[in-house]
Scaffold this motif. Structure first.
Motif, PDB file in Angstrom:
ATOM      1  N   LYS A   1       0.869  -1.177   0.000  1.00 45.61           N
ATOM      2  CA  LYS A   1       0.000   0.000   0.000  1.00 45.61           C
ATOM      3  C   LYS A   1       0.902   1.221   0.000  1.00 45.61           C
ATOM      4  CE  LYS A   1      -3.566  -2.179   2.882  1.00 45.61           C
ATOM      5  NZ  LYS A   1      -4.267  -2.099   4.193  1.00 45.61           N
ATOM      6  N   ILE A   2       0.524   2.214  -0.798  1.00 45.43           N
ATOM      7  CA  ILE A   2       1.319   3.438  -0.847  1.00 45.43           C
ATOM      8  C   ILE A   2       0.495   4.627  -0.387  1.00 45.43           C
ATOM      9  CG2 ILE A   2       2.715   2.525  -2.752  1.00 45.43           C
ATOM     10  CD1 ILE A   2       1.253   4.635  -4.547  1.00 45.43           C
ATOM     11  N   THR A   3       1.200   5.620   0.117  1.00 44.01           N
ATOM     12  CA  THR A   3       0.561   6.877   0.494  1.00 44.01           C
ATOM     13  C   THR A   3       0.622   7.870  -0.659  1.00 44.01           C
ATOM     14  OG1 THR A   3       1.173   6.541   2.797  1.00 44.01           O
ATOM     15  CG2 THR A   3       0.604   8.780   2.155  1.00 44.01           C
ATOM     16  N   GLU A   4       1.804   7.955  -1.291  1.00 44.23           N
ATOM     17  CA  GLU A   4       1.998   8.899  -2.391  1.00 44.23           C
ATOM     18  C   GLU A   4       3.304   8.548  -3.085  1.00 44.23           C
ATOM     19  OE1 GLU A   4       0.967  10.668  -4.809  1.00 44.23           O
ATOM     20  OE2 GLU A   4      -0.090  12.146  -3.559  1.00 44.23           O
ATOM     21  N   PHE A   5       3.481   9.040  -4.317  1.00 46.05           N
ATOM     22  CA  PHE A   5       4.762   8.853  -4.996  1.00 46.05           C
ATOM     23  C   PHE A   5       4.981   9.950  -6.034  1.00 46.05           C
ATOM     24  CE2 PHE A   5       1.997   6.886  -8.112  1.00 46.05           C
ATOM     25  CZ  PHE A   5       2.648   7.030  -9.339  1.00 46.05           C
ATOM     26  N   SER A   6       6.244  10.130  -6.391  1.00 47.01           N
ATOM     27  CA  SER A   6       6.624  11.061  -7.448  1.00 47.01           C
ATOM     28  C   SER A   6       7.892  10.527  -8.104  1.00 47.01           C
ATOM     29  CB  SER A   6       6.872  12.466  -6.872  1.00 47.01           C
ATOM     30  OG  SER A   6       7.037  13.411  -7.916  1.00 47.01           O
ATOM     31  N   VAL A   7       8.082  10.885  -9.383  1.00 44.52           N
ATOM     32  CA  VAL A   7       9.191  10.335 -10.161  1.00 44.52           C
ATOM     33  C   VAL A   7      10.014  11.471 -10.759  1.00 44.52           C
ATOM     34  CG1 VAL A   7       9.830   8.689 -11.965  1.00 44.52           C
ATOM     35  CG2 VAL A   7       7.642   8.422 -10.766  1.00 44.52           C
ATOM     36  N   ALA A   8      11.338  11.295 -10.740  1.00 52.90           N
ATOM     37  CA  ALA A   8      12.237  12.298 -11.309  1.00 52.90           C
ATOM     38  C   ALA A   8      13.458  11.601 -11.899  1.00 52.90           C
ATOM     39  CB  ALA A   8      12.676  13.296 -10.233  1.00 52.90           C
ATOM     40  N   PRO A   9      14.125  12.212 -12.878  1.00 59.09           N
ATOM     41  CA  PRO A   9      15.332  11.613 -13.428  1.00 59.09           C
ATOM     42  C   PRO A   9      16.541  11.870 -12.533  1.00 59.09           C
ATOM     43  CG  PRO A   9      14.897  13.692 -14.521  1.00 59.09           C
ATOM     44  CD  PRO A   9      13.759  13.480 -13.561  1.00 59.09           C
ATOM     45  N   GLN A  10      17.454  10.929 -12.492  1.00 57.60           N
ATOM     46  CA  GLN A  10      18.754  11.139 -11.863  1.00 57.60           C
ATOM     47  C   GLN A  10      19.787  11.050 -12.985  1.00 57.60           C
ATOM     48  OE1 GLN A  10      21.217  12.419 -10.258  1.00 57.60           O
ATOM     49  NE2 GLN A  10      20.232  11.837  -8.305  1.00 57.60           N
ATOM     50  N   VAL A  11      20.162  12.206 -13.504  1.00 57.32           N
ATOM     51  CA  VAL A  11      21.017  12.271 -14.692  1.00 57.32           C
ATOM     52  C   VAL A  11      22.487  12.066 -14.343  1.00 57.32           C
ATOM     53  CG1 VAL A  11      21.729  13.729 -16.630  1.00 57.32           C
ATOM     54  CG2 VAL A  11      19.355  13.792 -15.843  1.00 57.32           C
ATOM     55  N   ASN A  12      22.881  12.537 -13.164  1.00 55.04           N
ATOM     56  CA  ASN A  12      24.291  12.470 -12.774  1.00 55.04           C
ATOM     57  C   ASN A  12      24.462  11.742 -11.449  1.00 55.04           C
ATOM     58  OD1 ASN A  12      25.383  14.166 -14.978  1.00 55.04           O
ATOM     59  ND2 ASN A  12      24.186  15.804 -14.000  1.00 55.04           N
ATOM     60  N   PRO A  13      24.258  10.417 -11.449  1.00 57.73           N
ATOM     61  CA  PRO A  13      24.441   9.661 -10.206  1.00 57.73           C
ATOM     62  C   PRO A  13      25.910   9.622  -9.800  1.00 57.73           C
ATOM     63  CG  PRO A  13      24.124   8.173 -12.049  1.00 57.73           C
ATOM     64  CD  PRO A  13      23.895   9.553 -12.581  1.00 57.73           C
TER      65      PRO A  13
ATOM     66  N   ASP B   1      27.540   7.071  -9.025  1.00 61.13           N
ATOM     67  CA  ASP B   1      28.166   5.941  -9.715  1.00 61.13           C
ATOM     68  C   ASP B   1      27.130   5.227 -10.574  1.00 61.13           C
ATOM     69  OD1 ASP B   1      27.050   3.423  -8.118  1.00 61.13           O
ATOM     70  OD2 ASP B   1      27.614   4.919  -6.618  1.00 61.13           O
ATOM     71  N   GLY B   2      27.595   4.567 -11.605  1.00 59.76           N
ATOM     72  CA  GLY B   2      26.718   3.801 -12.477  1.00 59.76           C
ATOM     73  C   GLY B   2      25.966   4.659 -13.470  1.00 59.76           C
ATOM     74  N   LEU B   3      25.049   3.997 -14.189  1.00 57.67           N
ATOM     75  CA  LEU B   3      24.270   4.665 -15.224  1.00 57.67           C
ATOM     76  C   LEU B   3      23.173   5.542 -14.630  1.00 57.67           C
ATOM     77  CD1 LEU B   3      23.813   1.640 -17.679  1.00 57.67           C
ATOM     78  CD2 LEU B   3      25.319   3.625 -18.017  1.00 57.67           C
ATOM     79  N   PRO B   4      22.711   6.553 -15.389  1.00 59.92           N
ATOM     80  CA  PRO B   4      21.558   7.344 -14.951  1.00 59.92           C
ATOM     81  C   PRO B   4      20.310   6.469 -14.803  1.00 59.92           C
ATOM     82  CG  PRO B   4      22.685   8.386 -16.800  1.00 59.92           C
ATOM     83  CD  PRO B   4      23.253   7.006 -16.684  1.00 59.92           C
ATOM     84  N   TYR B   5      19.289   7.003 -14.122  1.00 62.26           N
ATOM     85  CA  TYR B   5      18.074   6.222 -13.883  1.00 62.26           C
ATOM     86  C   TYR B   5      16.909   7.146 -13.540  1.00 62.26           C
ATOM     87  CZ  TYR B   5      19.712   6.925  -9.052  1.00 62.26           C
ATOM     88  OH  TYR B   5      20.155   7.486  -7.873  1.00 62.26           O
ATOM     89  N   HIS B   6      15.723   6.580 -13.550  1.00 58.78           N
ATOM     90  CA  HIS B   6      14.542   7.248 -13.025  1.00 58.78           C
ATOM     91  C   HIS B   6      14.415   6.879 -11.548  1.00 58.78           C
ATOM     92  CE1 HIS B   6      12.190   7.758 -17.095  1.00 58.78           C
ATOM     93  NE2 HIS B   6      13.377   8.331 -17.118  1.00 58.78           N
ATOM     94  N   GLU B   7      14.270   7.895 -10.718  1.00 60.62           N
ATOM     95  CA  GLU B   7      14.115   7.652  -9.287  1.00 60.62           C
ATOM     96  C   GLU B   7      12.648   7.792  -8.899  1.00 60.62           C
ATOM     97  OE1 GLU B   7      16.186   8.898  -5.040  1.00 60.62           O
ATOM     98  OE2 GLU B   7      16.223  10.341  -6.706  1.00 60.62           O
ATOM     99  N   TRP B   8      12.118   6.746  -8.305  1.00 62.61           N
ATOM    100  CA  TRP B   8      10.745   6.743  -7.809  1.00 62.61           C
ATOM    101  C   TRP B   8      10.786   6.962  -6.306  1.00 62.61           C
ATOM    102  CZ3 TRP B   8       6.149   4.524 -10.543  1.00 62.61           C
ATOM    103  CH2 TRP B   8       6.361   4.431 -11.923  1.00 62.61           C
ATOM    104  N   LEU B   9      10.277   8.099  -5.863  1.00 62.05           N
ATOM    105  CA  LEU B   9      10.228   8.408  -4.431  1.00 62.05           C
ATOM    106  C   LEU B   9       8.845   8.020  -3.929  1.00 62.05           C
ATOM    107  CD1 LEU B   9      11.789  11.158  -5.971  1.00 62.05           C
ATOM    108  CD2 LEU B   9      12.667  11.071  -3.632  1.00 62.05           C
ATOM    109  N   ILE B  10       8.806   7.017  -3.066  1.00 65.62           N
ATOM    110  CA  ILE B  10       7.528   6.415  -2.669  1.00 65.62           C
ATOM    111  C   ILE B  10       7.388   6.400  -1.157  1.00 65.62           C
ATOM    112  CG2 ILE B  10       6.034   4.393  -2.834  1.00 65.62           C
ATOM    113  CD1 ILE B  10       7.604   3.524  -5.299  1.00 65.62           C
ATOM    114  N   SER B  11       6.249   6.904  -0.669  1.00 66.07           N
ATOM    115  CA  SER B  11       5.867   6.721   0.731  1.00 66.07           C
ATOM    116  C   SER B  11       4.992   5.481   0.819  1.00 66.07           C
ATOM    117  CB  SER B  11       5.106   7.949   1.250  1.00 66.07           C
ATOM    118  OG  SER B  11       5.957   9.046   1.408  1.00 66.07           O
TER     119      SER B  11
END
Length: 498
Positions: free
Chosen positions: A392-404, A406-416
């Motif tokens: 069960k989730i309360t809320e979520f939002s998604v943003a790109p992580q272009v310059n991590p 280490d490793g390749l870039p990714y989409h970050e899902w911030l989830i409560s």
């Protein structure tokens, strides 16, 4: 059966009959609205500036009236605030619906004597359609709660101004006022957390049958009641059998909300905004929301892939296609012309014309050319919640992580999370696989090792509430953007990382 429910049934029959007349002739309905709008604004400042006297048809209109946003109309709005008549619409607005823009500061959206019925009647008709279809009107005889903004109004020039939900509160029909909650004094409290406690104090012992509001704030109301009582919402309100909502996609909230209630109850989805009430759910058996084509708004649609072009295609209602995303453009008797409200819609039916709200034109992720939109992340989340039923989730939002780091870039899902996955890696992969299925460009990024699969960052349960409070937007009609193409929101929310 009380007098409200008794009288509502023949009235519902009448309203639905009239509705079917224009729904069966959608092009004619929109043409009539168009002609009425041009005639009504012919002698306004905007009408003169844009040669309304020369407009004979829609093709003429497109030549004279460009697509605009609030900044384009701001000089006209300022003239109204300074006291000028006949600027965007004949006379002066009755109100300004005050909203907070992300880049424009405060926005003042006019509501006129002619446009107010669109807001009031559409909300009323949403309920009447349900009553007509199901025969259930008993909820009208008990207590009804509307979680809304403060009805306290200020002034912009000599025009009353305030939040739309607060303005609408002044126009609730008299036959509903006697069982409407919360009280006026409680509704006037500005601080959402203090207001919420007062709302609970007033409602917890009442025979509540209908609750209306934006899902995350309704969920907050439910959570506090459960904390106080140790009971489910259906135990506290045994006759609660109607939930009316709008403003956000309900799917990410559905499971937790109905679990909090303790059962599944009927619901009605609506599509209101400060600029107009555009659509509502007219049936419990078909997907989508019925476009309000006979309510003072002439709609235009721009294919989303053309929206940022210098000369995008502009379509009438009879020119749209099912399954294609469009930016919604409105022209209304509130005095909005060629106005892009920022939403995207997708038609799921043309008989009658029904839409789903698929996202925001400026809310997308395309850090690598993938153009992931709100509809796609919400579908991916819905799928993941179905596969991982314990979550069960309360809320979520998604943003790109272009310059991590280490490793390749990714989409970050911030989830409560309310309930976390048994295996967060498997949950992440389920989300990622579904998003790759929905968006081939995103799939190409993963396949081509341009990006790695998405990364979930678990947040505290009330992280988004803390964030909204930190920016002064807790409660009321405020919403967290589902996704963004930068990290401004993500970097702020991550402060409440778990």
């Amino acid at each position: 059966m009380g007098f409200r429910s008794f009288l509502s049934k023949p009235f519902a029959t009448y309203v639905v009959k009239k509705q079917k007349e224009w729904a069966n002739n959608p092009s004619l309905a929109q043409e009539n609205v168009f002609n009425s709008l041009i005639q009504g604004a012919n002698h306004t400042a905007f009408g003169k500036d844009h040669n309304f006297g020369d407009i004979k048809n829609y093709e003429d209109f497109k030549k004279h009236v460009p697509i605009c946003d609030y900044e384009d109309l701001r000089p006209y709005i300022n003239r109204i605030i300074e006291g000028e008549n006949d600027v965007l619409w004949k006379g002066k607005p009755e109100y300004f619906a005050k909203t907070s823009g992300t880049t424009s500061g405060a926005k003042y959206i006019p509501l006129t004597k002619d446009s107010i019925p669109n807001h009031i009647n559409s909300a009323r008709n949403a309920m009447l359609n349900y009553i007509h279809e199901t025969g259930n009107a008993d909820f009208l005889d008990r207590k009804l709660i509307f979680l809304s903004g403060s009805p306290v109004l200020g002034k912009s020039g000599d025009i009353l101004s305030g939040r739309l939900s607060g303005i609408v509160n002044h126009h609730v029909p008299g036959y509903l006022r006697t069982n409407q909650m919360p009280s006026y004094n409680t509704n006037c409290i500005e601080d959402w957390e203090i207001k919420l406690e007062h709302i609970i104090d007033e409602t917890i012992a009442q025979d509540m049958s209908l609750i209306s509001g934006i899902p995350p704030w309704v969920q907050m109301y439910f959570d506090r009641i459960i904390e106080r009582t140790g009971k489910s919402i259906s135990e506290v309100f045994p006759n609660f059998d109607m939930f009316i909502y709008g403003g956000v996609n309900f799917e990410p909230y559905r499971k937790k909300l109905f679990d909090s209630i303790g059962k599944t109850i009927p619901s009605i989805e609506t599509y209101p905004a400060s600029e107009g009430f555009f659509a509502f759910q007219d049936t419990q058996t078909e997907e989508g929301l019925l476009m309000q084509l006979d309510s003072g708004i002439f709609f235009e649609f721009i294919p989303t892939d053309e929206y940022f072009n210098d000369n995008p295609t502009r379509l009438r209602i009879d020119e749209v296609e099912i399954g294609k995303n469009y930016a919604l453009i409105i022209n209304s008797n509130a005095g909005l012309w060629g106005y892009s409200i920022g939403d995207t819609v997708k038609f799921v039916s043309k008989d009658p014309y029904r839409v789903i709200v698929s996202g925001r034109i400026k809310h997308f992720i395309s850090a690598f050319g993938e153009h992931v939109i709100g509809e796609e992340v919400e579908k991916a989340m819905k799928h993941a919640l179905e596969v991982h039923s314990e979550v069960k989730i309360t809320e979520f939002s998604v943003a790109p992580q272009v310059n991590p780091t280490d490793g390749l870039p990714y989409h970050e899902w911030l989830i409560s999370f309310e309930n976390e996955p048994h295996n967060i890696e498997e949950f992440s992969l389920t989300l990622d696989h579904k998003l790759r299925e929905l968006n081939t460009y995103y799939d190409d990024l993963i396949t081509g090792s341009i990006c790695r699969t998405l990364v979930i960052t678990p947040l505290q349960r009330e992280a988004f509430q803390h964030y909204m409070k930190s920016i002064g937007k807790l409660g009321g009609q405020n919403k967290v953007p589902r996704l963004a193409n930068d990290r401004k929101i993500a970097d702020a929310i991550i402060e409440w990382k778990k």
